[in-house]
Design an enzyme around this catalytic site. Structure first.
Site, PDB file in Angstrom:
ATOM      1  N   HIS A 133       0.867  -1.182   0.000  1.00 48.71           N
ATOM      2  CA  HIS A 133       0.000   0.000   0.000  1.00 48.71           C
ATOM      3  C   HIS A 133       0.908   1.237   0.000  1.00 48.71           C
ATOM      4  CE1 HIS A 133      -2.743   2.963   1.888  1.00 48.71           C
ATOM      5  NE2 HIS A 133      -3.733   2.179   1.510  1.00 48.71           N
ATOM      6  N   ASP A 213       3.274  -4.324   7.945  1.00 44.54           N
ATOM      7  CA  ASP A 213       2.029  -3.579   7.789  1.00 44.54           C
ATOM      8  C   ASP A 213       0.886  -4.579   8.001  1.00 44.54           C
ATOM      9  OD1 ASP A 213      -0.288  -2.413   6.884  1.00 44.54           O
ATOM     10  OD2 ASP A 213       0.558  -1.652   5.009  1.00 44.54           O
ATOM     11  N   GLN A 216      -4.437  -5.073   7.024  1.00 40.65           N
ATOM     12  CA  GLN A 216      -5.479  -5.995   6.527  1.00 40.65           C
ATOM     13  C   GLN A 216      -5.456  -7.334   7.243  1.00 40.65           C
ATOM     14  OE1 GLN A 216      -7.898  -5.194   4.529  1.00 40.65           O
ATOM     15  NE2 GLN A 216      -7.126  -3.200   3.905  1.00 40.65           N
ATOM     16  N   LYS A 239     -10.233  -0.910  10.886  1.00 36.38           N
ATOM     17  CA  LYS A 239     -10.362  -2.125  10.060  1.00 36.38           C
ATOM     18  C   LYS A 239     -10.591  -3.360  10.931  1.00 36.38           C
ATOM     19  CE  LYS A 239      -7.257  -0.455   6.433  1.00 36.38           C
ATOM     20  NZ  LYS A 239      -8.116   0.180   5.452  1.00 36.38           N
ATOM     21  N   CYS A 377      -4.894   2.492  -3.547  1.00 37.40           N
ATOM     22  CA  CYS A 377      -3.631   3.006  -2.981  1.00 37.40           C
ATOM     23  C   CYS A 377      -2.486   2.019  -3.203  1.00 37.40           C
ATOM     24  CB  CYS A 377      -3.770   3.338  -1.493  1.00 37.40           C
ATOM     25  SG  CYS A 377      -5.034   4.559  -1.150  1.00 37.40           S
TER      26      CYS A 377
HETATM   27  N1  C6P Z   1      -6.356   0.453   2.970  1.00 38.79           N
HETATM   28  C1  C6P Z   1      -8.206   0.080   1.466  1.00 38.79           C
HETATM   29  O1  C6P Z   1      -9.310   0.360   0.979  1.00 38.79           O
HETATM   30  P1  C6P Z   1      -5.104   3.710   7.255  1.00 38.79           P
HETATM   31  O2  C6P Z   1      -5.759   4.477   6.151  1.00 38.79           O
HETATM   32  O3  C6P Z   1      -3.953   4.455   7.857  1.00 38.79           O
HETATM   33  O4  C6P Z   1      -6.053   3.176   8.250  1.00 38.79           O
HETATM   34  O5  C6P Z   1      -4.495   2.374   6.548  1.00 38.79           O
HETATM   35  C2  C6P Z   1      -3.586   2.488   5.490  1.00 38.79           C
HETATM   36  C3  C6P Z   1      -3.314   1.140   4.925  1.00 38.79           C
HETATM   37  C4  C6P Z   1      -2.055   0.594   5.033  1.00 38.79           C
HETATM   38  N2  C6P Z   1      -1.778  -0.638   4.613  1.00 38.79           N
HETATM   39  C5  C6P Z   1      -2.710  -1.419   4.046  1.00 38.79           C
HETATM   40  C6  C6P Z   1      -2.352  -2.809   3.607  1.00 38.79           C
HETATM   41  C7  C6P Z   1      -4.012  -0.925   3.876  1.00 38.79           C
HETATM   42  O6  C6P Z   1      -4.939  -1.694   3.320  1.00 38.79           O
HETATM   43  C8  C6P Z   1      -4.318   0.396   4.307  1.00 38.79           C
HETATM   44  C9  C6P Z   1      -5.677   0.978   4.071  1.00 38.79           C
HETATM   45  C10 C6P Z   1      -7.701   0.859   2.644  1.00 38.79           C
HETATM   46  O7  C6P Z   1      -7.537  -0.853   1.019  1.00 38.79           O
HETATM   47  C11 C6P Z   1      -7.833   2.337   2.416  1.00 38.79           C
HETATM   48  S1  C6P Z   1      -6.750   2.928   1.167  1.00 38.79           S
END
Ligand code: C6P
Length: 419
Positions: A133, A213, A216, A239, A377
């Site tokens: 991401h 990371d 997910q 999440k 993203c």
């Molecule tokens: N992915 C998706 O629709 P935040 O926004 O900080 O809570 O998470 C960022 C982020 C980082 N790593 C991974 C693997 C992610 O999936 C995400 C967030 C969402 O896939 C929003 S872009």
């Protein structure tokens, strides 16, 4: 009801019982019952979590770790109980290894800033993968720019798995200059579950610091940071059935002690003079300013909610949804699934010949179905697969097989209209 020899009584997985706990599922969209298949973007919240946040504001709203008064003490206790709940959930050794942040993005920025300063010298390398991401790409790019280091990328196969040249996975891309491995546990776009434990073990042998990371993974897998052996692990509350604006950076105690602070201000100091400042002990060294107290308390409740569920049964149900949806979608002419790894969570990204993902997403919305469209993203990953974007359906334990059938029928109907 199933009973085993140990007289453990476990109820069969009851999707309706789970659904009843999520008030948003009673909503209608364009006159249709909401089908929420955008759980990878943000998860829905059980009533218990919504109430915990409301109760904090209604009964103990106060700043933490500051006042001598009763409300401040109650708020502090509730916040620290949430920290302990998170510690237990990820099996960290100490509660002070749990740093509260604004989310995965903030956690990874903290990691990249602080580790960059601690570890990176000109000529060093940071290793990531092609399925990251942007939140696990750009902070490392900036850290590399600041310290004269280079970003290296592990490739991804056509099925959406890390391309390992041999059983010694890291050899092809790591070098004696690799200082940091930053890798996603689960891909938000492909659904791939990466073998992070093996990667971490190999990195450790080479003295490479590991950052995972977990945005997910945290809602779908049992995450045990000691078993994984990672140095840092980042995730978001929203999440995993918790509020938005709150997240966690887990860090191994010894490493966190060496890492310089990132943001500075109140709460993170020990002594301040105009000549020199010394910093508070863990975890407060990394928690500058008034924290998102309501969010932390909500996250604690989300963790307790997850602990009260049969996680294995929820995961098995998600696999049923994944396999059913995959099988049914593949009957559609011209539809291609991007991400067919053997080990996946309930995420399906797909493209349809002659149909733009944005148009498809809009028509699905007209039928009450929420999916995400676009690059998710992960633009470099889109380039890898030669597509501009996909339509992504991502499942939660409250979703049903019937919803998948409505979704597949809606995709077919939309394609007819768009072709
Ligand atoms: N992915 C998706 O629709 P935040 O926004 O900080 O809570 O998470 C960022 C982020 C980082 N790593 C991974 C693997 C992610 O999936 C995400 C967030 C969402 O896939 C929003 S872009």
């Amino acid at each position: 009801m199933k009973t085993n020899a140990d007289t453990v009584v476990r109820k069969e997985f009851d999707v309706e019982e789970i659904r009843a706990q999520f008030p948003i599922l009673k909503e209608q969209v364009h006159g249709r019952p909401l089908i929420y298949f955008d759980n990878a973007a943000t998860g829905q919240k059980p009533q218990r979590v919504i109430e915990a946040v409301g109760r904090y504001y209604a009964t103990i709203n106060s700043n933490v770790h500051r006042g001598v008064h009763t409300l401040s003490n109650l708020a502090t206790e509730a916040q620290e109980a949430a920290r302990e709940a998170v510690r237990r959930h990820i099996n960290a050794k100490h509660a002070h290894e749990v740093i509260f942040t604004a989310g995965t993005t903030a956690s990874l920025n903290l990691a990249a800033h602080s580790l960059g300063q601690l570890l990176l010298k000109p000529g060093d390398e940071v290793l990531i993968s092609a399925m990251e991401h942007h939140a696990n790409i750009v902070p490392w790019q900036l850290a590399c720019e600041r310290h004269g280091a280079t970003l290296k990328v592990m490739p991804v196969t056509d099925s959406g798995e890390l391309a390992f040249p041999s059983s010694d996975h890291l050899i092809a891309r790591s070098s004696d200059r690799t200082r940091i491995l930053a890798i996603t546990h689960v891909s938000n776009t492909l659904g791939t579950i990466n073998p992070v434990k093996e990667l971490i073990a190999q990195a450790k042998k080479r003295g490479i610091t590991t950052v995972v990371d977990g945005a997910q993974a945290i809602a779908h897998l049992d995450v045990d940071v000691q078993d994984l052996g990672c140095d840092l692990y980042a995730f978001s509350g929203h999440k995993m059935y918790g509020p938005t604006g709150i997240g966690v950076l887990y860090g191994r105690e010894k490493l966190l002690e060496q890492m310089p602070p990132w943001q500075s201000g109140g709460e993170m100091i020990d002594q301040v003079t105009f000549e020199k400042t010394t910093y508070a002990k863990l975890p407060f060294k990394f928690e500058a300013g008034t924290p998102h107290i309501a969010g932390i308390i909500g996250l604690g409740e989300a963790v307790r909610w997850m602990e009260d569920q049969d996680k294995a049964a929820m995961a098995a149900h998600e696999q049923v949804l994944l396999h059913h949806a995959t099988k049914e979608l593949l009957t559609i002419d011209g539809l291609r699934i991007i991400g067919t790894a053997k080990e996946k969570v309930g995420v399906i990204s797909f493209i349809v010949e002659g149909v733009h993902h944005y148009d498809l997403g809009t028509l699905l919305d007209q039928q009450g179905i929420a999916v995400r469209t676009g690059h998710h993203c992960t633009q470099p990953l889109m380039d890898r697969f030669g597509v501009s974007g996909t339509t992504r359906a991502s499942f939660a334990p409250f979703n049903t097989v019937e919803e998948v059938d409505v979704f597949v029928a809606a995709v077919k109907k939309a394609i007819k209209m768009l072709r």
